[in-house]
Scaffold this active site. Structure first.
Site, mmCIF file in Angstrom:
data_model
loop_
_atom_site.group_PDB
_atom_site.id
_atom_site.type_symbol
_atom_site.label_atom_id
_atom_site.label_comp_id
_atom_site.label_asym_id
_atom_site.label_seq_id
_atom_site.Cartn_x
_atom_site.Cartn_y
_atom_site.Cartn_z
ATOM 1 N N GLY A 71 0.863 -1.029 0.049
ATOM 2 C CA GLY A 71 -0.110 -0.074 -0.031
ATOM 3 C C GLY A 71 0.757 1.399 0.052
ATOM 4 O O GLY A 71 0.423 2.157 -0.620
ATOM 5 N N THR A 72 1.838 1.316 0.622
ATOM 6 C CA THR A 72 2.936 2.516 0.901
ATOM 7 C C THR A 72 3.371 2.692 -0.496
ATOM 8 O O THR A 72 3.375 3.688 -0.877
ATOM 9 C CB THR A 72 4.041 2.122 1.929
ATOM 10 O OG1 THR A 72 3.282 1.844 3.220
ATOM 11 C CG2 THR A 72 4.731 3.085 2.150
ATOM 12 N N ASN A 151 -7.748 4.143 8.871
ATOM 13 C CA ASN A 151 -7.436 2.954 9.330
ATOM 14 C C ASN A 151 -7.704 2.681 11.168
ATOM 15 O O ASN A 151 -7.850 1.847 11.712
ATOM 16 C CB ASN A 151 -6.048 2.451 9.372
ATOM 17 C CG ASN A 151 -5.152 3.733 9.144
ATOM 18 O OD1 ASN A 151 -5.427 4.691 8.713
ATOM 19 N ND2 ASN A 151 -4.119 3.665 10.242
ATOM 20 N N GLN A 179 -7.949 0.527 3.733
ATOM 21 C CA GLN A 179 -8.939 -0.118 4.572
ATOM 22 C C GLN A 179 -10.314 -0.214 3.916
ATOM 23 O O GLN A 179 -11.152 -1.046 4.648
ATOM 24 C CB GLN A 179 -9.107 0.756 5.764
ATOM 25 C CG GLN A 179 -7.789 1.009 6.513
ATOM 26 C CD GLN A 179 -7.221 -0.640 7.297
ATOM 27 O OE1 GLN A 179 -8.322 -1.340 7.317
ATOM 28 N NE2 GLN A 179 -6.241 -0.561 7.817
ATOM 29 N N SER A 199 -3.748 -2.850 -0.666
ATOM 30 C CA SER A 199 -2.741 -3.649 -0.108
ATOM 31 C C SER A 199 -3.152 -4.824 0.334
ATOM 32 O O SER A 199 -4.497 -5.220 0.950
ATOM 33 C CB SER A 199 -2.355 -2.853 1.372
ATOM 34 O OG SER A 199 -1.260 -3.673 1.783
ATOM 35 N N GLY A 200 -2.505 -5.834 -0.375
ATOM 36 C CA GLY A 200 -3.136 -7.441 -0.016
ATOM 37 C C GLY A 200 -3.002 -7.861 1.430
ATOM 38 O O GLY A 200 -4.252 -8.386 1.741
ATOM 39 N N HIS A 201 -2.091 -7.309 2.484
ATOM 40 C CA HIS A 201 -2.166 -8.102 3.618
ATOM 41 C C HIS A 201 -3.398 -7.441 4.410
ATOM 42 O O HIS A 201 -3.752 -7.841 5.604
ATOM 43 C CB HIS A 201 -0.745 -8.074 4.299
ATOM 44 C CG HIS A 201 -0.462 -6.598 4.990
ATOM 45 N ND1 HIS A 201 -0.647 -6.260 6.100
ATOM 46 C CD2 HIS A 201 -0.060 -5.464 4.281
ATOM 47 C CE1 HIS A 201 -0.188 -4.924 6.416
ATOM 48 N NE2 HIS A 201 0.164 -4.500 5.384
ATOM 49 N N THR A 237 10.708 -7.907 -11.769
ATOM 50 C CA THR A 237 9.802 -9.253 -11.922
ATOM 51 C C THR A 237 8.807 -9.294 -10.906
ATOM 52 O O THR A 237 9.218 -9.091 -9.611
ATOM 53 C CB THR A 237 11.152 -10.282 -11.795
ATOM 54 O OG1 THR A 237 12.183 -10.027 -12.661
ATOM 55 C CG2 THR A 237 10.463 -11.633 -12.088
ATOM 56 N N CYS A 325 2.547 5.591 24.759
ATOM 57 C CA CYS A 325 3.103 6.278 26.244
ATOM 58 C C CYS A 325 4.538 5.704 26.459
ATOM 59 O O CYS A 325 5.590 6.297 26.672
ATOM 60 C CB CYS A 325 2.176 6.490 27.313
ATOM 61 S SG CYS A 325 2.287 7.944 28.316
HETATM 62 C C1 LIG Z 1 -1.750 -0.579 6.029
HETATM 63 C C2 LIG Z 1 -2.133 0.752 5.283
HETATM 64 C C3 LIG Z 1 -1.363 1.291 4.555
HETATM 65 C C4 LIG Z 1 0.031 0.657 4.029
HETATM 66 O O1 LIG Z 1 -0.037 -0.326 3.416
HETATM 67 P P1 LIG Z 1 1.274 -1.586 3.324
HETATM 68 O O2 LIG Z 1 0.714 -2.564 2.617
HETATM 69 O O3 LIG Z 1 1.414 -1.888 4.914
HETATM 70 O O4 LIG Z 1 2.449 -0.417 3.000
HETATM 71 C C5 LIG Z 1 -1.737 2.600 3.768
HETATM 72 N N1 LIG Z 1 -2.709 3.249 4.154
HETATM 73 C C6 LIG Z 1 -3.600 2.486 4.939
HETATM 74 C C7 LIG Z 1 -4.933 3.335 5.243
HETATM 75 C C8 LIG Z 1 -3.380 1.444 5.708
HETATM 76 O O5 LIG Z 1 -4.260 1.116 6.769
#
Ligand SMILES: *Cc1c(COP(=O)(O)O)cnc(C)c1O
Length: 398
Positions: A71-72, A151, A179, A199-201, A237, A325
């Protein structure tokens, strides 16, 4: 005690069907899709299928989907592409509650690369003021990047209205939908969105794969330059197993999207109302009506979020806190601060984020056990209802 995993906005379990789909591509079918031989070509066919599956979930054309590593990377690519394609435009608009993948990049661009960034505020419920957006757009605005769903709070932004404003003013609109994808239905063919990150995960595929939707005919400049993969739009690749897994995860998500908005939502609501009614001084963070179906963010006043996390961790419950904290950072979450949540409440915030793998028994277990924990922590809390100052004082970095 089995793990009760309620931290799905941080990452998700790989769906067993997704794992099964990807496994052969580690072993028997390890070919390179760019190779001339059929051994590699077969993998290419599977990537085509994955691209179609992602497109089906998004409601777009398969040619509009570019696979990335996360996602980043998708977020960075979107913003860098808009800037590179319009070199005379030096202004970016985003919001105060974005993920660091957007916010840190924008701050970097402002500090190190001479761009001008307008950061839109949110109100106490986490909502944007669209008039403020309209007023912020300038002739030299290159891109507006506003997330689809937050998120931390799950608050959903009105991306259709935001996109209409951008389209009227001729500005590229990107949304970080990491999200939102798989949790709420979407049809990009009918939405004024130019680019979208996922993002896949976060949707039951593995870590290390993502995608960027780029609307047909939108000026685009690649971020990673090299080979001709992804039609020259993202060199390197292909992460064949990850891409195949992401395709399958999107296919499964499409089948479960109603379940997400009925059963998962009902579980979230049961958890939320159970905790809020059993625990005094508990406040919901974020707009109750415009939220992801799986997320609840609750502040338990006068306790430290990390202390709560440590206690529930003993019971096998995984959630997350907007407070850090004890881990060196003195600041509660930038999202809750942007919403003006008082420090004594921001520090005690807990996010529970569910998935289709959660059960009612798990929700009941959390509702049964958390009230006692909060009660005990409050007895030894450095905060008290009379004393509004937090033990760790906020430091402003922005
Ligand atoms: C987790 C998240 C990302 C980053 O995704 P990654 O695949 O972990 O780099 C970006 N934006 C939001 C809103 C997220 O929750």
């Amino acid at each position: 005690m089995d793990t009760i995993y309620m931290d799905n906005n941080a990452t998700t379990k790989v769906d067993p069907a997704v794992l099964e789909e990807m496994l052969p591509y580690f072993t028997e079918q390890y070919g390179n899709p760019s190779s001339m031989h059929r051994f590699g070509g077969q993998v290419g066919g599977k990537i085509t299928e994955a691209r179609e599956r992602v497109a089906a979930l998004l409601g777009c054309d398969a040619r509009e989907v570019i696979f990335t590593a996360c996602g980043t990377e998708s977020d960075n690519t979107a913003i860098r592409s808009a800037l590179a394609a319009q070199p005379d435009k030096k202004h970016i608009i985003t919001s105060r509650v974005e993920h660091p993948a957007i916010l840190s990049l924008c701050k970097h661009l402002e500090k190190r690369e001479g761009y001008d960034v307008t950061i839109l505020n949110v109100d106490t419920e986490g909502n944007l003021d669209l008039d403020e957006l309209n007023k912020a757009i300038r002739d030299d605005t290159a891109i507006v990047s506003i997330m689809w769903a937050n998120n931390e709070t799950g608050v959903i932004f009105p991306v259709e209205k935001i996109g209409e404003i951008c389209r009227d003013r001729g500005v590229i609109f990107h949304t970080d939908a990491v999200q939102a994808v798989g949790k709420i239905p979407m049809n990009l063919k009918e939405l004024p969105i130019d680019m979208l990150s996922l993002s896949g995960h976060k949707l039951h595929a593995p870590k290390g794969v993502g995608a960027l939707y780029v609307r047909k005919a939108l000026p685009y400049r690649p971020f990673i330059i090299g080979g001709h993969q992804e039609k020259g739009r993202r060199a390197g690749t292909e992460n064949t197993t990850g891409i195949i897994a992401l395709g399958k995860a999107c296919d499964v998500a499409l089948q479960h999207i109603d379940d997400e908005n009925t059963r998962v939502k009902a579980l979230r609501d049961k958890l939320e109302s159970g905790l809020m009614s059993a625990i005094p001084d508990a406040k919901l963070n974020g707009d109750k009506d415009h939220r992801l179906p799986n997320t609840t963010n609750i502040s338990f006043g006068y306790v430290e979020g990390e202390a709560i996390l440590l206690m529930i961790d003993q019971l096998g419950i995984c959630a997350s806190s907007g407070s850090a904290c004890t881990s060196g950072s003195l600041e509660p979450s930038h999202v809750l601060r942007a919403m003006g949540v008082p420090f004594t409440f921001a520090h005690g915030s807990i996010r529970f984020s569910l998935s289709r793998f959660n059960t009612e028994e798990e929700v009941d277990y959390v509702v049964e056990n958390l009230p006692k924990i909060i009660e005990n922590l409050r007895k030894i809390s450095p905060f008290s209802a009379q004393d509004s100052g937090p033990a760790c004082t906020p430091r402003s970095t922005e």
